[in-house]
Structures are given as C-alpha cells and as structure tokens.
Design an enzyme around this catalytic site. Structure first.
Site, PDB file in Angstrom:
ATOM      1  N   SER A 158       4.705   6.982   2.347  1.00  0.00           N
ATOM      2  CA  SER A 158       5.263   5.694   2.758  1.00  0.00           C
ATOM      3  C   SER A 158       4.679   4.562   1.936  1.00  0.00           C
ATOM      4  O   SER A 158       3.468   4.530   1.689  1.00  0.00           O
ATOM      5  CB  SER A 158       4.885   5.393   4.225  1.00  0.00           C
ATOM      6  N   ASN A 198       0.851  -1.191   0.000  1.00  0.00           N
ATOM      7  CA  ASN A 198       0.000   0.000   0.000  1.00  0.00           C
ATOM      8  C   ASN A 198       0.886   1.239   0.000  1.00  0.00           C
ATOM      9  O   ASN A 198       2.036   1.175   0.446  1.00  0.00           O
ATOM     10  CB  ASN A 198      -0.886   0.011   1.247  1.00  0.00           C
ATOM     11  N   ASP A 229      -3.024   0.840   7.862  1.00  0.00           N
ATOM     12  CA  ASP A 229      -1.850   1.697   7.630  1.00  0.00           C
ATOM     13  C   ASP A 229      -0.718   1.380   8.612  1.00  0.00           C
ATOM     14  O   ASP A 229       0.085   2.260   8.955  1.00  0.00           O
ATOM     15  CB  ASP A 229      -2.223   3.200   7.741  1.00  0.00           C
ATOM     16  N   HIS A 289       0.766   5.311   1.314  1.00  0.00           N
ATOM     17  CA  HIS A 289      -0.005   6.184   2.201  1.00  0.00           C
ATOM     18  C   HIS A 289       0.658   7.565   2.218  1.00  0.00           C
ATOM     19  O   HIS A 289       1.887   7.656   2.323  1.00  0.00           O
ATOM     20  CB  HIS A 289      -0.037   5.580   3.611  1.00  0.00           C
TER      21      HIS A 289
HETATM   22  C1  GRF Z   1      -2.593   8.640  -2.876  1.00  0.00           C
HETATM   23  O1  GRF Z   1      -2.425   9.834  -2.193  1.00  0.00           O
HETATM   24  C2  GRF Z   1      -2.186   7.484  -2.029  1.00  0.00           C
HETATM   25  O2  GRF Z   1      -1.161   7.796  -1.133  1.00  0.00           O
HETATM   26  C3  GRF Z   1      -3.454   7.151  -1.280  1.00  0.00           C
HETATM   27  O3  GRF Z   1      -4.472   7.363  -2.227  1.00  0.00           O
HETATM   28  C4  GRF Z   1      -4.061   8.344  -3.158  1.00  0.00           C
HETATM   29  C5  GRF Z   1      -4.270   7.795  -4.519  1.00  0.00           C
HETATM   30  O4  GRF Z   1      -4.030   8.753  -5.518  1.00  0.00           O
HETATM   31  N1  GRF Z   1      -3.414   5.803  -0.766  1.00  0.00           N
HETATM   32  P1  GRF Z   1      -4.095   8.370  -7.048  1.00  0.00           P
HETATM   33  O5  GRF Z   1      -5.481   7.824  -7.335  1.00  0.00           O
HETATM   34  O6  GRF Z   1      -3.030   7.355  -7.324  1.00  0.00           O
HETATM   35  O7  GRF Z   1      -3.844   9.655  -7.784  1.00  0.00           O
END
Ligand code: GRF
Length: 216
Positions: free
Chosen positions: A139, A110, A148, A112
C-alpha cells in the site's frame, strides 16, 4: 501540469524502492525530480544508489541527537533546505514525531508491505501467512500521525501461493511496490493526487478507502 516537483526521499536500507523511482522517473515524462536522498544510516545502500544516479545525499545519524524531537527538527531543516514539494518515505525505519508529520501534511507518502489497514508495523509477510490469507500486497498512503494509518492512495494485491514462505511472498510484494510507488509519485507530481478533507483524491474524485486497487 506543474512544471516541476522536487522530491526528497528518506530511507534507512537497501533502497530498491528508490531505485524503482529513479528508473521510472528517468523513463517517463514527468515533473517529478528526486533532488535529495537522506538516510539515518551512513551504511544504507540506498545512498550509493543515489550517488550513482547523481542525486545529492545527506546522512543524519539519529544516535547523535538528544531524543526524537531534536533529530526530527534537524531532519526537517535538512529536508526543507531542498525545498521539496513531496517527501517520500522508502524504508525509513524511524517513527516520526507528530510535529514533523503535521509539517508535511498532504505532501508525505509512505509505502508499506501489506494491504493496510491489515498488518501495520513489522513482519507483515509472516503475519499474512500465519493468518492463512489468500491475498497479500502493498500500500502507498499519505502519512498522518497514526503509524501506517493515513489515507490510502494505491494498493497492489498479490495472491498467496500454497507453498509461499515469507521470503517468496516478500519478493513478489516487492515487485509490486516497485510499480505502485512510482505511479503514486507521478500522480502527485502531475497534480493529479491530493490529500483532501475526506481522504486521498485522484483527478478531483475521492479514492475509495482502500485507494486505487491493482490486481496481479
Ligand atoms: C519496503 O518493503 C517498504 O514497503 C518498507 O520498507 C521496505 C523498503 O525496501 N516500508 P527497500 O529499501 O526499498 O528495498
């Protein structure tokens, strides 16, 4: 190096991280190959990005299922139909059930938008500004049952500027996401990144608890 690593990407929205993965994997010599993109929202723009790149897509609308377990079971079956070695969450706005997470233990990543363990959950940029932090970032981590909370693989540190707003900060953090996620996926696909008993391991060595750090 393994000859191939099939990757399934799950998303709910824009998919800029998916695009970064598509572009980066196309530009590099890597065993990683995105074999499918799955969304819980039919309108997610990330599905259009996948189609444009010739990647198979599936939509599973969580509202059509009778509860989280039923949705997660169907999702798991759809994912496993593509026989991936790695599953990548890229803005997938669903909490995953423990059984789902256990099924993909060690092969579920994932990203974050904070320097975990700070600011789990939502509104991370606003929270970093409210706290007066001088540094923020993003991260990549292995997913465990703790939201998370899994072992960290790589973090990018982004300095906070005096006049930053949540939007301006988010923009710079996003740019770093687009670097560190492809990096982590390539490491995994090349067999360099693994989840060990004590946490994430790179090239056979335990990574620090904050993962590999990149400073901008
Ligand atoms: C990102 O900020 C990621 O960190 C979070 O969700 C968002 C996804 O953005 N988990 P995108 O759809 O890849 O532009």
């Amino acid at each position: 190096m393994p000859t191939s690593c099939n990757v399934v990407v799950l998303l709910s929205g824009t998919g800029s991280n998916l695009q970064a993965l598509i572009d980066s994997l196309a530009a590099a010599e890597t065993p990683a190959r995105i074999c499918a993109v799955i969304s819980n929202r039919a309108e997610a723009y990330g599905l259009q990005r996948a189609t444009a790149a010739g990647i198979a897509t599936r939509t599973l609308d969580h509202r059509q299922f009778d509860g989280r377990e039923a949705f997660d079971t169907a999702l798991l079956e759809t994912i496993d139909g593509f026989e991936p070695q790695l599953v990548v969450l890229a803005g997938f706005m669903r909490i995953l059930s423990p059984g789902f997470v256990r099924h993909y233990s060690g092969r579920l990543l994932n990203i974050h938008p904070s320097l975990l363990p700070k600011y789990k959950g939502l509104h991370t940029h606003q929270r970093a500004l409210d706290a007066g932090d001088s540094e923020h970032g993003c991260s990549v981590h292995f997913v465990t049952e703790e939201l998370d909370g899994g072992p960290l693989v790589v973090q990018a540190v982004v300095p906070v500027q005096p006049h930053d707003t949540p939007d301006s900060l988010a923009k710079r953090v996003h740019q770093q996401e687009h670097l560190i996620y492809p990096l982590a996926v390539r490491w995994f696909a090349e067999g360099r990144l693994r989840l060990g008993e004590q946490g994430a391991m790179l090239d056979g060595q335990s990574l620090p608890s904050t993962g590999h750090t990149i400073r901008t």
